[in-house]
Design an enzyme around this catalytic site. Sequence first.
Site, PDB file in Angstrom:
ATOM      1  N   GLU A  16      31.989  33.222  45.139  1.00 21.04           N
ATOM      2  CA  GLU A  16      32.540  33.446  43.800  1.00 21.04           C
ATOM      3  C   GLU A  16      31.755  32.675  42.733  1.00 21.04           C
ATOM      4  OE1 GLU A  16      36.872  33.597  43.182  1.00 21.04           O
ATOM      5  OE2 GLU A  16      36.540  31.949  41.781  1.00 21.04           O
ATOM      6  N   THR A  47      34.535  35.656  38.196  1.00 17.37           N
ATOM      7  CA  THR A  47      35.841  35.351  37.607  1.00 17.37           C
ATOM      8  C   THR A  47      35.881  35.752  36.132  1.00 17.37           C
ATOM      9  OG1 THR A  47      35.273  33.135  36.851  1.00 17.37           O
ATOM     10  CG2 THR A  47      36.074  33.337  39.111  1.00 17.37           C
ATOM     11  N   HIS A  76      36.598  40.346  38.563  1.00 21.19           N
ATOM     12  CA  HIS A  76      37.991  39.917  38.356  1.00 21.19           C
ATOM     13  C   HIS A  76      38.509  40.472  37.023  1.00 21.19           C
ATOM     14  CE1 HIS A  76      37.925  36.163  41.163  1.00 21.19           C
ATOM     15  NE2 HIS A  76      37.125  37.120  41.613  1.00 21.19           N
ATOM     16  N   ARG A 106      47.110  38.396  37.542  1.00 24.42           N
ATOM     17  CA  ARG A 106      47.933  38.231  36.343  1.00 24.42           C
ATOM     18  C   ARG A 106      47.252  37.298  35.340  1.00 24.42           C
ATOM     19  NH1 ARG A 106      53.073  34.410  36.236  1.00 24.42           N
ATOM     20  NH2 ARG A 106      51.329  32.958  36.006  1.00 24.42           N
ATOM     21  N   LYS A 167      52.141  43.810  46.126  1.00 26.79           N
ATOM     22  CA  LYS A 167      50.790  44.170  45.650  1.00 26.79           C
ATOM     23  C   LYS A 167      50.137  45.133  46.651  1.00 26.79           C
ATOM     24  CE  LYS A 167      49.839  39.640  44.467  1.00 26.79           C
ATOM     25  NZ  LYS A 167      49.206  38.481  43.793  1.00 26.79           N
ATOM     26  N   GLN A 178      43.899  31.355  47.393  1.00 28.42           N
ATOM     27  CA  GLN A 178      43.606  30.146  46.639  1.00 28.42           C
ATOM     28  C   GLN A 178      43.002  29.141  47.618  1.00 28.42           C
ATOM     29  OE1 GLN A 178      42.687  28.575  44.131  1.00 28.42           O
ATOM     30  NE2 GLN A 178      44.457  28.949  42.808  1.00 28.42           N
TER      31      GLN A 178
HETATM   32  P1  FAD Z   1      51.146  37.548  40.325  1.00 25.78           P
HETATM   33  O1  FAD Z   1      50.874  38.284  41.587  1.00 25.78           O
HETATM   34  O2  FAD Z   1      51.754  38.311  39.209  1.00 25.78           O
HETATM   35  O3  FAD Z   1      52.079  36.296  40.731  1.00 25.78           O
HETATM   36  C1  FAD Z   1      52.446  35.305  39.773  1.00 25.78           C
HETATM   37  C2  FAD Z   1      53.824  34.752  40.132  1.00 25.78           C
HETATM   38  O4  FAD Z   1      54.821  35.741  39.931  1.00 25.78           O
HETATM   39  C3  FAD Z   1      53.972  34.324  41.583  1.00 25.78           C
HETATM   40  O5  FAD Z   1      54.857  33.239  41.621  1.00 25.78           O
HETATM   41  C4  FAD Z   1      54.571  35.563  42.259  1.00 25.78           C
HETATM   42  O6  FAD Z   1      55.277  35.233  43.439  1.00 25.78           O
HETATM   43  C5  FAD Z   1      55.469  36.120  41.154  1.00 25.78           C
HETATM   44  N1  FAD Z   1      55.506  37.595  41.143  1.00 25.78           N
HETATM   45  C6  FAD Z   1      54.493  38.458  41.423  1.00 25.78           C
HETATM   46  N2  FAD Z   1      54.868  39.729  41.200  1.00 25.78           N
HETATM   47  C7  FAD Z   1      56.142  39.677  40.745  1.00 25.78           C
HETATM   48  C8  FAD Z   1      57.078  40.659  40.311  1.00 25.78           C
HETATM   49  N3  FAD Z   1      56.773  41.975  40.297  1.00 25.78           N
HETATM   50  N4  FAD Z   1      58.315  40.255  39.904  1.00 25.78           N
HETATM   51  C9  FAD Z   1      58.652  38.947  39.899  1.00 25.78           C
HETATM   52  N5  FAD Z   1      57.809  37.957  40.307  1.00 25.78           N
HETATM   53  C10 FAD Z   1      56.563  38.316  40.711  1.00 25.78           C
HETATM   54  N6  FAD Z   1      42.700  33.323  37.057  1.00 25.78           N
HETATM   55  C11 FAD Z   1      41.926  33.691  36.005  1.00 25.78           C
HETATM   56  O7  FAD Z   1      42.312  33.469  34.851  1.00 25.78           O
HETATM   57  N7  FAD Z   1      40.711  34.298  36.194  1.00 25.78           N
HETATM   58  C12 FAD Z   1      40.232  34.580  37.435  1.00 25.78           C
HETATM   59  O8  FAD Z   1      39.139  35.135  37.568  1.00 25.78           O
HETATM   60  C13 FAD Z   1      41.012  34.197  38.570  1.00 25.78           C
HETATM   61  N8  FAD Z   1      40.601  34.461  39.830  1.00 25.78           N
HETATM   62  C14 FAD Z   1      41.412  34.146  40.895  1.00 25.78           C
HETATM   63  C15 FAD Z   1      40.988  34.480  42.186  1.00 25.78           C
HETATM   64  C16 FAD Z   1      41.762  34.152  43.296  1.00 25.78           C
HETATM   65  C17 FAD Z   1      41.292  34.526  44.674  1.00 25.78           C
HETATM   66  C18 FAD Z   1      43.002  33.463  43.109  1.00 25.78           C
HETATM   67  C19 FAD Z   1      43.826  33.076  44.300  1.00 25.78           C
HETATM   68  C20 FAD Z   1      43.436  33.148  41.824  1.00 25.78           C
HETATM   69  C21 FAD Z   1      42.659  33.482  40.707  1.00 25.78           C
HETATM   70  N9  FAD Z   1      43.069  33.200  39.406  1.00 25.78           N
HETATM   71  C22 FAD Z   1      42.278  33.565  38.332  1.00 25.78           C
HETATM   72  C23 FAD Z   1      44.332  32.482  39.155  1.00 25.78           C
HETATM   73  C24 FAD Z   1      45.541  33.439  38.938  1.00 25.78           C
HETATM   74  O9  FAD Z   1      45.351  34.189  37.753  1.00 25.78           O
HETATM   75  C25 FAD Z   1      46.790  32.560  38.830  1.00 25.78           C
HETATM   76  O10 FAD Z   1      47.051  31.933  40.045  1.00 25.78           O
HETATM   77  C26 FAD Z   1      48.034  33.214  38.231  1.00 25.78           C
HETATM   78  O11 FAD Z   1      48.966  32.171  37.924  1.00 25.78           O
HETATM   79  C27 FAD Z   1      48.735  34.202  39.153  1.00 25.78           C
HETATM   80  O12 FAD Z   1      48.000  35.319  39.318  1.00 25.78           O
HETATM   81  P2  FAD Z   1      48.459  36.446  40.400  1.00 25.78           P
HETATM   82  O13 FAD Z   1      47.514  37.556  40.275  1.00 25.78           O
HETATM   83  O14 FAD Z   1      48.685  35.832  41.720  1.00 25.78           O
HETATM   84  O15 FAD Z   1      49.872  36.846  39.742  1.00 25.78           O
END
Ligand code: FAD
Length: 288
Positions: A16, A47, A76, A106, A167, A178
């Site tokens: 990455e 990212t 991303h 997200r 998802k 993570q």
């Molecule tokens: P979600 O899947 O939406 O989850 C967020 C929270 O909401 C979790 O607690 C989940 O359990 C809960 N949730 C999920 N879906 C729902 C639903 N439908 N209803 C209610 N609750 C729900 N961040 C950046 O800004 N840029 C990047 O490029 C980036 N790359 C990343 C790459 C990886 C591999 C990882 C692991 C993380 C990355 N992140 C990045 C960080 C990520 O954006 C954050 O961790 C963010 O807080 C959550 O993103 P998510 O896609 O997991 O969100």
Amino acid sequence: MFLDKLKSGEPAFSCEFFPPKTDAGWQTLARTLSDLRPLGLDFVSVTCGAGGTVRDLTAGLVDRTVNEFGLPTVGHLTCAGTSVAELRERLRAYRASGVCAVMALRGDPPKGESRFVPHPEGFAHANELVRLVKSEFPELKIGCAAYPDMHPESPDRLTDVRMLRLKQECGADFAVTQLFFRNSDYFGFCELARSEGVTIPIVPGIMPVSSAKQLAKSASLGNSPLPEELQALMAREDDISAEGFEYTLAQCRGLLERGAPGIHFYTLNHSDASARLIAALRESGPGT
Ligand code: FAD
């Protein structure tokens, strides 16, 4: 195709990168990408941050990794601060660049804020973005995030794993975790995920340990407990890169030995540690 590899039993290796903001940063990254090209990575990922300029840098780097360096690239994309119309626009640009997949995320709340507030014309959760990609950009594969140590906003592990399953149900093809430091956290998470019906590959995300400072920073970022061995390394003031390398190598070997589909390296835009780890794992690692 990297997805076939992830399901093949042969480990897939990926790295990455983030888009640099300075000329010096771009030069370092260009060297890194040239160094890594001969390794035949299964994919690289780029990212993205919230905000227009940063996103344009991401799009620019994605275009270069695909078209200048010839690397299979996962772009991303986050929902943070973005309308659905703009997400579509970003996806069209990724498709035009030739990405092999999109990492649908997200995003985090802005610095200093604890609650994520969706864009008024945007999405509240990553699964909605996954659904959009699946329905309107079916030629793109879809990755999503997973959290062996639980996402910090989740009430409990089971809820967190069920959100990963959501998802998958919306169309995600693979997950990348993570960073974490204890393999037991990853395997415990996978076991729970499988018992809840998650079938997509869950690729462990690993940050090579290179310095005490970086270790402290990654431990706080990843919400991930440090084993005693790493706590001792973090307390030292001398160069820990050799011990850090051995720790990460043993961690990766342990993961592959017990069936992880590959390793995704958080490189911080430097090739050295990841390239040496991949070479060592390929040379003597299990299943490689
Ligand atoms: P979600 O899947 O939406 O989850 C967020 C929270 O909401 C979790 O607690 C989940 O359990 C809960 N949730 C999920 N879906 C729902 C639903 N439908 N209803 C209610 N609750 C729900 N961040 C950046 O800004 N840029 C990047 O490029 C980036 N790359 C990343 C790459 C990886 C591999 C990882 C692991 C993380 C990355 N992140 C990045 C960080 C990520 O954006 C954050 O961790 C963010 O807080 C959550 O993103 P998510 O896609 O997991 O969100």
